[in-house]
Design a protein around this motif. Sequence first.
Motif, PDB file in Angstrom:
ATOM      1  N   UNK A   1       0.883  -1.109   0.088  1.00 13.08           N
ATOM      2  CA  UNK A   1       0.116  -0.045   0.145  1.00 13.08           C
ATOM      3  C   UNK A   1       0.759   1.168   0.120  1.00 13.08           C
ATOM      4  N   UNK A   2       2.351   1.096   0.061  1.00 12.68           N
ATOM      5  CA  UNK A   2       2.893   2.358  -0.074  1.00 12.68           C
ATOM      6  C   UNK A   2       3.579   2.920  -1.084  1.00 12.68           C
ATOM      7  N   UNK A   3       3.229   4.033  -1.504  1.00  6.87           N
ATOM      8  CA  UNK A   3       3.429   4.691  -2.662  1.00  6.87           C
ATOM      9  C   UNK A   3       4.181   6.103  -2.725  1.00  6.87           C
ATOM     10  N   UNK A   4       5.035   6.505  -3.520  1.00 12.46           N
ATOM     11  CA  UNK A   4       5.587   7.760  -3.316  1.00 12.46           C
ATOM     12  C   UNK A   4       4.565   8.926  -3.792  1.00 12.46           C
ATOM     13  N   UNK A   5       3.565   8.316  -4.632  1.00 11.04           N
ATOM     14  CA  UNK A   5       2.710   9.184  -5.077  1.00 11.04           C
ATOM     15  C   UNK A   5       1.739   9.613  -4.014  1.00 11.04           C
ATOM     16  N   UNK A   6       1.592   8.952  -2.983  1.00 12.61           N
ATOM     17  CA  UNK A   6       0.476   8.995  -1.899  1.00 12.61           C
ATOM     18  C   UNK A   6       1.039   9.375  -0.563  1.00 12.61           C
ATOM     19  N   UNK A   7       2.179   8.701  -0.277  1.00 10.02           N
ATOM     20  CA  UNK A   7       2.729   8.606   1.162  1.00 10.02           C
ATOM     21  C   UNK A   7       4.083   9.184   1.301  1.00 10.02           C
ATOM     22  N   UNK A   8       4.589   9.524   2.317  1.00  8.64           N
ATOM     23  CA  UNK A   8       5.590  10.299   2.853  1.00  8.64           C
ATOM     24  C   UNK A   8       6.878   9.318   2.877  1.00  8.64           C
ATOM     25  N   UNK A   9       6.472   8.089   3.188  1.00 11.65           N
ATOM     26  CA  UNK A   9       7.648   7.132   3.500  1.00 11.65           C
ATOM     27  C   UNK A   9       7.256   5.697   3.289  1.00 11.65           C
ATOM     28  N   UNK A  10       8.076   4.888   3.046  1.00  7.71           N
ATOM     29  CA  UNK A  10       7.585   3.461   2.912  1.00  7.71           C
ATOM     30  C   UNK A  10       7.872   2.690   4.253  1.00  7.71           C
ATOM     31  N   UNK A  11       6.994   1.626   4.537  1.00  8.52           N
ATOM     32  CA  UNK A  11       6.871   1.017   5.653  1.00  8.52           C
ATOM     33  C   UNK A  11       7.214  -0.308   5.571  1.00  8.52           C
ATOM     34  N   UNK A  12       8.028  -1.200   6.497  1.00  9.50           N
ATOM     35  CA  UNK A  12       8.352  -2.318   6.572  1.00  9.50           C
ATOM     36  C   UNK A  12       8.313  -3.064   7.812  1.00  9.50           C
ATOM     37  N   UNK A  13       7.749  -4.046   7.681  1.00 11.16           N
ATOM     38  CA  UNK A  13       7.600  -5.045   9.039  1.00 11.16           C
ATOM     39  C   UNK A  13       8.808  -5.873   9.398  1.00 11.16           C
ATOM     40  N   UNK A  14       9.314  -5.671  10.100  1.00  9.88           N
ATOM     41  CA  UNK A  14      10.759  -6.324  10.515  1.00  9.88           C
ATOM     42  C   UNK A  14      10.466  -7.247  11.816  1.00  9.88           C
ATOM     43  N   UNK A  15      10.671  -8.592  11.374  1.00  7.79           N
ATOM     44  CA  UNK A  15      10.471  -9.472  12.943  1.00  7.79           C
ATOM     45  C   UNK A  15      11.819 -10.464  12.714  1.00  7.79           C
ATOM     46  N   UNK A  16      11.979 -11.006  14.121  1.00  8.20           N
ATOM     47  CA  UNK A  16      12.731 -11.918  14.254  1.00  8.20           C
ATOM     48  C   UNK A  16      12.090 -13.433  14.845  1.00  8.20           C
ATOM     49  N   UNK A  17      11.995 -14.300  13.861  1.00  9.66           N
ATOM     50  CA  UNK A  17      11.303 -15.584  14.467  1.00  9.66           C
ATOM     51  C   UNK A  17      11.764 -16.327  15.349  1.00  9.66           C
ATOM     52  N   UNK A  18      11.209 -17.091  16.107  1.00  6.45           N
ATOM     53  CA  UNK A  18      11.447 -18.044  17.296  1.00  6.45           C
ATOM     54  C   UNK A  18      12.096 -19.315  16.316  1.00  6.45           C
ATOM     55  N   UNK A  19      12.796 -20.078  16.795  1.00  6.40           N
ATOM     56  CA  UNK A  19      13.570 -21.125  16.158  1.00  6.40           C
ATOM     57  C   UNK A  19      12.254 -22.125  15.609  1.00  6.40           C
ATOM     58  N   UNK A  20      12.493 -22.465  14.359  1.00  6.03           N
ATOM     59  CA  UNK A  20      11.287 -23.431  13.775  1.00  6.03           C
ATOM     60  C   UNK A  20      10.064 -22.862  13.233  1.00  6.03           C
ATOM     61  N   UNK A  21       9.851 -21.559  13.714  1.00  8.70           N
ATOM     62  CA  UNK A  21       8.719 -20.675  13.054  1.00  8.70           C
ATOM     63  C   UNK A  21       9.031 -20.439  11.687  1.00  8.70           C
ATOM     64  N   UNK A  22       7.883 -20.549  10.861  1.00 12.81           N
ATOM     65  CA  UNK A  22       8.147 -20.203   9.409  1.00 12.81           C
ATOM     66  C   UNK A  22       7.569 -18.851   9.009  1.00 12.81           C
ATOM     67  N   UNK A  23       8.025 -18.141   8.217  1.00 12.41           N
ATOM     68  CA  UNK A  23       7.556 -16.710   7.542  1.00 12.41           C
ATOM     69  C   UNK A  23       6.374 -16.901   6.895  1.00 12.41           C
TER      70      UNK A  23
END
Length: 224
Positions: free
Chosen positions: A124-146
């Motif tokens: 949903x982030x676009x330079x035509x509409x938004x001030x910045x771009x967003x990223x969801x950044x996570x560190x998963x527990x061992x064995x968890x699947x993205x």
Amino acid sequence: MTTTEPVYDPADLRSGRALVNYQLVQLGIGESWVYGVSEHGQRTARHVVPADVGVCRAYVLTEAAWPDGAELCVTVSWTPDTALRRDYQKGKFPAGATEHWQERVAATACALESLGYVVESSGGSSLHYHYDAGLLVSRLCEGATPREALPDAAWALPKPVPPNHQERIWRYADRSPEHVVRDVVRKAGWRWFDDDPQAPDGRGAHPITQMVWPPEAKRCTWVT
């Protein structure tokens, strides 16, 4: 400027933000403050941002919005380099702004992935509409699947929801997600925190980054 890597404490969400912000600086894409003392003995603080690549900042995210299996999660915003941002007076973008946005968002994701993070971008982030771009950044527990990434088309709304370049705030006629949910909660017979802050069972609604909104959602809020 912090010179030692912060220790992440799962009980303190702010420590996750501090860790990722530190790592962003080490990657050369984060902001920092350099403190000192002037020749007159006054304390000084100098804001330092990377040149030509834009700047990234990490923010705390409620655990209610974390991906399943995450042991750490923050949102990271990327803001374009000053020279390639939207001209608010003319409503236009300088030459190279589109390429800068696309290349640097991808490079930021790759840099964070090199540290072992799982990175999800919002279509949903676009330079035509938004001030910045967003990223969801996570560190998963061992064995968890993205979780499986969604295609950009999943966020294909007729027009972006506020805040954006066209509408910086929710207009009263549209009503923000928080106002809409407040009315629903009241009709259900629950107390609303604003009505009685002392009520032990009072509910509250809080704005939440569009990074974690479900695709095609017109409104979304976090209720506690």
